[in-house]
Design a protein around this motif. Structure first.
Motif, PDB file in Angstrom:
ATOM      1  N   THR A   1      11.665 -17.065  -9.843  1.00  0.00           N
ATOM      2  CA  THR A   1      10.175 -15.678  -9.139  1.00  0.00           C
ATOM      3  C   THR A   1       9.638 -16.387  -9.539  1.00  0.00           C
ATOM      4  O   THR A   1       8.508 -16.144  -8.339  1.00  0.00           O
ATOM      5  N   GLU A   2       8.770 -17.007 -10.625  1.00  0.00           N
ATOM      6  CA  GLU A   2       7.869 -17.070 -10.175  1.00  0.00           C
ATOM      7  C   GLU A   2       6.788 -18.703  -9.244  1.00  0.00           C
ATOM      8  O   GLU A   2       6.100 -18.306  -9.070  1.00  0.00           O
ATOM      9  N   LYS A   3       7.984 -19.666  -8.697  1.00  0.00           N
ATOM     10  CA  LYS A   3       7.702 -19.948  -7.732  1.00  0.00           C
ATOM     11  C   LYS A   3       7.004 -19.376  -6.662  1.00  0.00           C
ATOM     12  O   LYS A   3       6.012 -19.412  -6.240  1.00  0.00           O
ATOM     13  N   ASP A   4       7.987 -17.999  -6.194  1.00  0.00           N
ATOM     14  CA  ASP A   4       7.405 -17.087  -5.194  1.00  0.00           C
ATOM     15  C   ASP A   4       6.348 -16.393  -5.482  1.00  0.00           C
ATOM     16  O   ASP A   4       5.747 -16.259  -4.334  1.00  0.00           O
ATOM     17  N   THR A   5       5.692 -16.357  -7.048  1.00  0.00           N
ATOM     18  CA  THR A   5       4.443 -15.695  -6.645  1.00  0.00           C
ATOM     19  C   THR A   5       3.607 -16.960  -6.462  1.00  0.00           C
ATOM     20  O   THR A   5       2.579 -16.209  -5.464  1.00  0.00           O
ATOM     21  N   MET A   6       3.689 -18.223  -6.978  1.00  0.00           N
ATOM     22  CA  MET A   6       2.763 -18.951  -6.864  1.00  0.00           C
ATOM     23  C   MET A   6       2.682 -19.471  -5.249  1.00  0.00           C
ATOM     24  O   MET A   6       1.436 -19.332  -5.232  1.00  0.00           O
ATOM     25  N   ILE A   7       4.018 -19.358  -4.646  1.00  0.00           N
ATOM     26  CA  ILE A   7       3.305 -19.876  -3.007  1.00  0.00           C
ATOM     27  C   ILE A   7       2.685 -19.010  -2.481  1.00  0.00           C
ATOM     28  O   ILE A   7       1.989 -18.491  -1.715  1.00  0.00           O
ATOM     29  N   ALA A   8       3.000 -17.360  -3.335  1.00  0.00           N
ATOM     30  CA  ALA A   8       2.228 -15.923  -2.933  1.00  0.00           C
ATOM     31  C   ALA A   8       0.759 -15.918  -2.640  1.00  0.00           C
ATOM     32  O   ALA A   8      -0.080 -15.471  -1.736  1.00  0.00           O
ATOM     33  N   SER A   9       0.780 -17.102  -4.059  1.00  0.00           N
ATOM     34  CA  SER A   9      -0.493 -16.483  -4.451  1.00  0.00           C
ATOM     35  C   SER A   9      -2.014 -17.241  -3.255  1.00  0.00           C
ATOM     36  O   SER A   9      -3.224 -17.530  -3.244  1.00  0.00           O
ATOM     37  N   ILE A  10      -1.137 -18.702  -2.774  1.00  0.00           N
ATOM     38  CA  ILE A  10      -2.322 -19.566  -2.348  1.00  0.00           C
ATOM     39  C   ILE A  10      -1.864 -19.097  -0.474  1.00  0.00           C
ATOM     40  O   ILE A  10      -2.607 -19.544  -0.095  1.00  0.00           O
ATOM     41  N   GLY A  11      -0.625 -18.515  -0.118  1.00  0.00           N
ATOM     42  CA  GLY A  11      -0.259 -18.363   1.171  1.00  0.00           C
ATOM     43  C   GLY A  11      -1.329 -18.368   2.020  1.00  0.00           C
ATOM     44  O   GLY A  11      -1.556 -19.046   3.215  1.00  0.00           O
ATOM     45  N   PRO A  12      -2.211 -16.929   1.754  1.00  0.00           N
ATOM     46  CA  PRO A  12      -2.710 -16.686   2.732  1.00  0.00           C
ATOM     47  C   PRO A  12      -3.971 -17.632   3.175  1.00  0.00           C
ATOM     48  O   PRO A  12      -5.060 -17.558   3.987  1.00  0.00           O
TER      49      PRO A  12
END
Length: 330
Positions: free
Chosen positions: A40-51
């Motif tokens: 779950t944290e990996k998804d959040t980490m990827i989302a934090s840099i996505g844009p």
């Protein structure tokens, strides 16, 4: 004009590469930290840099592009000497891009595979960039000492990226992941500091020209604020990380700001060590520069492109400021 045009281009190129190290450095750092997080944290980490991560890499394209069009003689020599690490870096960046899109779209069964690919791409790009920087500082030499120095920088740069990534997560996340980011930052701070000291000691040892510039009067006195500033920044970052309540109350940006200041000081020291050479001991910026007419013509494009990149970057960071939301691919 013949004197100042190469200086202007060198300044813009240096600025572009500095901004790249800071901005793409934190998203490479997030990729390096990915294996230490839960699914779950990996998804959040990827989302934090996505844009941001695509825009961050634009600065690398700008820096290399200026090297090609403004200093074509140096571009051929540098890229030939760094052919293998440049190829590995590009492979790592491409792998990151593919993994970013496929980690969810390929389905849950293969999500772990693409998470590993994202980490491997981040690690490969970071190590390659460190090796390139170390080789460049030694004047593209291939002696045993030069290769050892390049290896030292190759290890140093990922340590900086990990700390940048952890500082970024402190600003973009909360809860359990925020707590983990504090721990990651604490673990990365000392190795980053130690390797920075080792690099500072090793740099004048591998280059007599750099040693002469730093350790002769009055240069030694005038340059003293750079190492002193780095020491003070390191102490300040350690103090901030020792007070998690301060970080939790919205002051996590201080850690990231300290790292930005550290990168600026390091780049100023590097600029003084190298200027006016674009390849130390081989070629200065005036010998490597294109013709004045070409530089004047290209400057029109730079005047248009640079503000556009800066404006777009500011726009993206304003739109997607605040904490990262859940990752969605709809």
């Amino acid at each position: 004009m013949e004197y100042w045009l190469p200086v202007i281009y060198l300044g813009i190129m240096g600025l572009a590469l500095l901004v790249y190290v800071i901005l793409d450095g934190y998203d490479l750092g997030v990729g390096l930290l990915l294996p230490s997080a839960s699914e779950t944290e990996k998804d959040t980490m990827i989302a934090s840099i996505g844009p941001f991560w695509d825009a961050n890499e634009t600065w690398l394209v700008l820096g290399i592009g200026i090297l090609l069009i403004a200093f074509p003689k140096a571009h051929g020599i540098i890229l030939t000497a760094l052919y293998i690490p440049v190829t590995l870096m590009l492979f790592g960046l491409i792998l990151r891009g593919v993994a970013f899109d496929l980690r969810v779209k390929a389905g849950d069964a293969r999500k772990g595979l693409w998470n590993k690919a994202f980490f491997i791409g981040s690690l490969l790009a970071s190590l390659a960039q460190g090796w390139m920087l170390g080789t460049y500082i030694t004047g593209l030499e291939t002696t045993r000492l030069s290769l050892l120095f390049a290896a030292l920088i190759a290890v140093t740069l990922p340590a900086l990226y990990v700390l940048l990534g952890a500082a970024w997560l402190l600003m973009k996340t909360e809860g359990a992941l925020f707590t983990k980011a504090v721990r990651w930052a604490r673990l990365a701070l000392l190795p980053m500091g130690l390797t920075l000291v080792l690099v500072s000691i090793a740099t004048p040892l591998v280059s007599d020209a750099i040693a002469e510039r730093w350790f002769t009067l009055p240069n030694a006195i005038g340059l003293l604020p750079i190492p002193l500033g780095c020491v003070l920044l390191f102490i300040g970052m350690a103090w901030i990380l020792g007070r998690p309540e301060l970080l939790a109350n919205g002051y996590a940006w201080l850690l990231f700001a300290g790292l930005v200041a550290l990168c600026i000081l390091a780049s100023l020291g590097l600029a003084f060590s190298l200027f006016p050479d674009i390849i130390i001991g081989q070629m200065d910026i005036w010998q490597a520069a294109a013709s004045v007419d070409s530089l004047l013509f290209i400057l029109v494009g730079i005047v248009i492109t640079l503000p556009a990149i800066i404006g777009y970057s500011i726009f993206v960071y304003r739109v997607f400021h605040g904490k990262a939301s859940d990752l969605r691919y709809e």
